[in-house]
Design a protein around this motif. Structure first.
Motif, PDB file in Angstrom:
ATOM      1  N   ALA A 101       0.831  -1.210   0.000  1.00  0.00           N
ATOM      2  CA  ALA A 101       0.000   0.000   0.000  1.00  0.00           C
ATOM      3  C   ALA A 101       0.862   1.255   0.000  1.00  0.00           C
ATOM      4  O   ALA A 101       0.522   2.263  -0.640  1.00  0.00           O
ATOM      5  CB  ALA A 101      -0.935  -0.012   1.209  1.00  0.00           C
ATOM      6  N   ALA A 102       1.985   1.217   0.705  1.00  0.00           N
ATOM      7  CA  ALA A 102       2.882   2.371   0.746  1.00  0.00           C
ATOM      8  C   ALA A 102       3.461   2.675  -0.629  1.00  0.00           C
ATOM      9  O   ALA A 102       3.642   3.837  -1.004  1.00  0.00           O
ATOM     10  CB  ALA A 102       3.999   2.124   1.755  1.00  0.00           C
ATOM     11  N   LEU A 103       3.747   1.619  -1.403  1.00  0.00           N
ATOM     12  CA  LEU A 103       4.258   1.840  -2.763  1.00  0.00           C
ATOM     13  C   LEU A 103       3.178   2.442  -3.658  1.00  0.00           C
ATOM     14  O   LEU A 103       3.467   3.274  -4.525  1.00  0.00           O
ATOM     15  CB  LEU A 103       4.765   0.523  -3.350  1.00  0.00           C
ATOM     16  N   ALA A 108       1.073   7.561  -6.199  1.00  0.00           N
ATOM     17  CA  ALA A 108       0.090   8.647  -6.180  1.00  0.00           C
ATOM     18  C   ALA A 108       0.760   9.994  -5.898  1.00  0.00           C
ATOM     19  O   ALA A 108       0.440  11.006  -6.519  1.00  0.00           O
ATOM     20  CB  ALA A 108      -0.987   8.365  -5.139  1.00  0.00           C
ATOM     21  N   ARG A 109       1.717   9.992  -4.973  1.00  0.00           N
ATOM     22  CA  ARG A 109       2.431  11.236  -4.651  1.00  0.00           C
ATOM     23  C   ARG A 109       3.288  11.697  -5.831  1.00  0.00           C
ATOM     24  O   ARG A 109       3.464  12.896  -6.056  1.00  0.00           O
ATOM     25  CB  ARG A 109       3.301  11.017  -3.418  1.00  0.00           C
ATOM     26  N   ALA A 110       3.847  10.746  -6.580  1.00  0.00           N
ATOM     27  CA  ALA A 110       4.631  11.108  -7.759  1.00  0.00           C
ATOM     28  C   ALA A 110       3.748  11.767  -8.806  1.00  0.00           C
ATOM     29  O   ALA A 110       4.158  12.735  -9.464  1.00  0.00           O
ATOM     30  CB  ALA A 110       5.316   9.876  -8.334  1.00  0.00           C
ATOM     31  N   ASP A 111       2.532  11.272  -8.975  1.00  0.00           N
ATOM     32  CA  ASP A 111       1.603  11.875  -9.929  1.00  0.00           C
ATOM     33  C   ASP A 111       1.233  13.299  -9.523  1.00  0.00           C
ATOM     34  O   ASP A 111       0.875  14.120 -10.368  1.00  0.00           O
ATOM     35  CB  ASP A 111       0.329  11.025 -10.029  1.00  0.00           C
ATOM     36  N   LEU A 123      10.096   5.133   2.171  1.00  0.00           N
ATOM     37  CA  LEU A 123      10.683   4.693   3.439  1.00  0.00           C
ATOM     38  C   LEU A 123       9.715   3.798   4.198  1.00  0.00           C
ATOM     39  O   LEU A 123      10.128   2.803   4.815  1.00  0.00           O
ATOM     40  CB  LEU A 123      11.056   5.912   4.291  1.00  0.00           C
ATOM     41  N   MET A 124       8.432   4.124   4.145  1.00  0.00           N
ATOM     42  CA  MET A 124       7.428   3.269   4.787  1.00  0.00           C
ATOM     43  C   MET A 124       7.411   1.886   4.146  1.00  0.00           C
ATOM     44  O   MET A 124       7.365   0.864   4.845  1.00  0.00           O
ATOM     45  CB  MET A 124       6.047   3.919   4.675  1.00  0.00           C
ATOM     46  N   SER A 201       6.235  -1.211  -7.756  1.00  0.00           N
ATOM     47  CA  SER A 201       4.903  -1.437  -7.205  1.00  0.00           C
ATOM     48  C   SER A 201       4.273  -2.687  -7.793  1.00  0.00           C
ATOM     49  O   SER A 201       3.652  -3.481  -7.071  1.00  0.00           O
ATOM     50  CB  SER A 201       4.011  -0.216  -7.490  1.00  0.00           C
ATOM     51  N   LEU A 202       4.431  -2.895  -9.089  1.00  0.00           N
ATOM     52  CA  LEU A 202       3.888  -4.091  -9.728  1.00  0.00           C
ATOM     53  C   LEU A 202       4.535  -5.353  -9.166  1.00  0.00           C
ATOM     54  O   LEU A 202       3.859  -6.346  -8.868  1.00  0.00           O
ATOM     55  CB  LEU A 202       4.105  -4.008 -11.238  1.00  0.00           C
ATOM     56  N   TYR A 203       5.849  -5.317  -8.993  1.00  0.00           N
ATOM     57  CA  TYR A 203       6.570  -6.460  -8.438  1.00  0.00           C
ATOM     58  C   TYR A 203       6.104  -6.743  -7.009  1.00  0.00           C
ATOM     59  O   TYR A 203       5.897  -7.900  -6.632  1.00  0.00           O
ATOM     60  CB  TYR A 203       8.067  -6.166  -8.466  1.00  0.00           C
TER      61      TYR A 203
END
Length: 221
Positions: A101-103, A108-111, A123-124, A201-203
């Motif tokens: 979920a953190a990834l 989302a933050r990158a977008d 880091l989370m 994230s996919l991995y």
């Protein structure tokens, strides 16, 4: 064999869904638009890195499917003695979910061009993954303290082998995650960082899916 077929079928469905979202099955020679872009979108075509990751995940899924098949065949023999499942495995499962979920949060933050949010989320994710690996090792210790060692019986051997194989892939994912953390702290362009976040994230989602299957297998057996 029925479980193995079901597992492969599930992987096939996931692969088809992933291909559809990445538009890897499109026919660019029949479409109009700028070279390397989807028509009317300005979005670059799927990088070869995503194709390579898809092939790699298919290979990993096949490997685990073989182990699952061997697990079911071996447990039919008379010398199979099920091992107790440490309660800690439930906690570890939740921690791995948190890491995944953190990834997703980092993407989302990158977008949103929020580099500080990306760093925090990464880091989370990394911290939760390390807690997961540590928790798995502690679960091994609980089993060994209870007298269930690697060579105690076939069931315990499979437990250590399956969890170790999954743990190795998590450690490999941590290497890729560490690279993304380094890029985020170097202030790399978020547009370039997004590809790394997508792949990682996919991995991670795939590893979570594999663990849920393995955890269910261990509980039901």
């Amino acid at each position: 064999m029925g479980i193995t077929i079901l597992f492969f079928s599930g992987l096939a469905v996931i692969a088809v869904w992933w291909l559809s979202t990445q538009r890897l099955t499109s026919k660019p020679w029949l479409e109009q638009g700028a070279a390397g872009e989807f028509p009317g979108t300005g979005v670059s075509s799927a990088p070869m890195a995503k194709v390579g990751l898809g092939v790699f995940l298919a290979a990993i899924g096949s490997l685990f499917a073989l182990f699952i098949s061997a697990y079911f065949m071996r447990m039919q023999l008379a010398d199979w003695r099920p091992v107790p499942k440490p309660t800690l495995l439930w906690v570890n499962t939740g921690v791995l979910m948190l890491s995944s979920a953190a990834l997703q949060l980092a993407r989302a933050r990158a977008d949103q061009d929020d580099i500080a949010g990306v760093r925090t989320a990464l880091l989370m994710a990394g911290g939760a993954a390390l807690v997961f690996v540590s928790g798995q090792l502690y679960a091994w210790r609980q089993l060994s303290d209870a007298g269930y060692f690697l060579t105690s019986n076939p069931a315990s051997s499979f437990f250590y082998l399956i969890t170790a194989l999954h743990g190795v892939h998590v450690l490999g994912g941590l290497v890729a995650l560490g690279r993304n953390v380094a890029r985020a702290w170097q202030g790399r362009n978020l547009a370039r960082l997004s590809l790394g976040l997508d792949l990682c994230s996919l991995y991670w989602d795939f590893l979570l899916l594999i663990w849920l299957v393995l955890f269910g297998l261990l509980l039901l057996s």
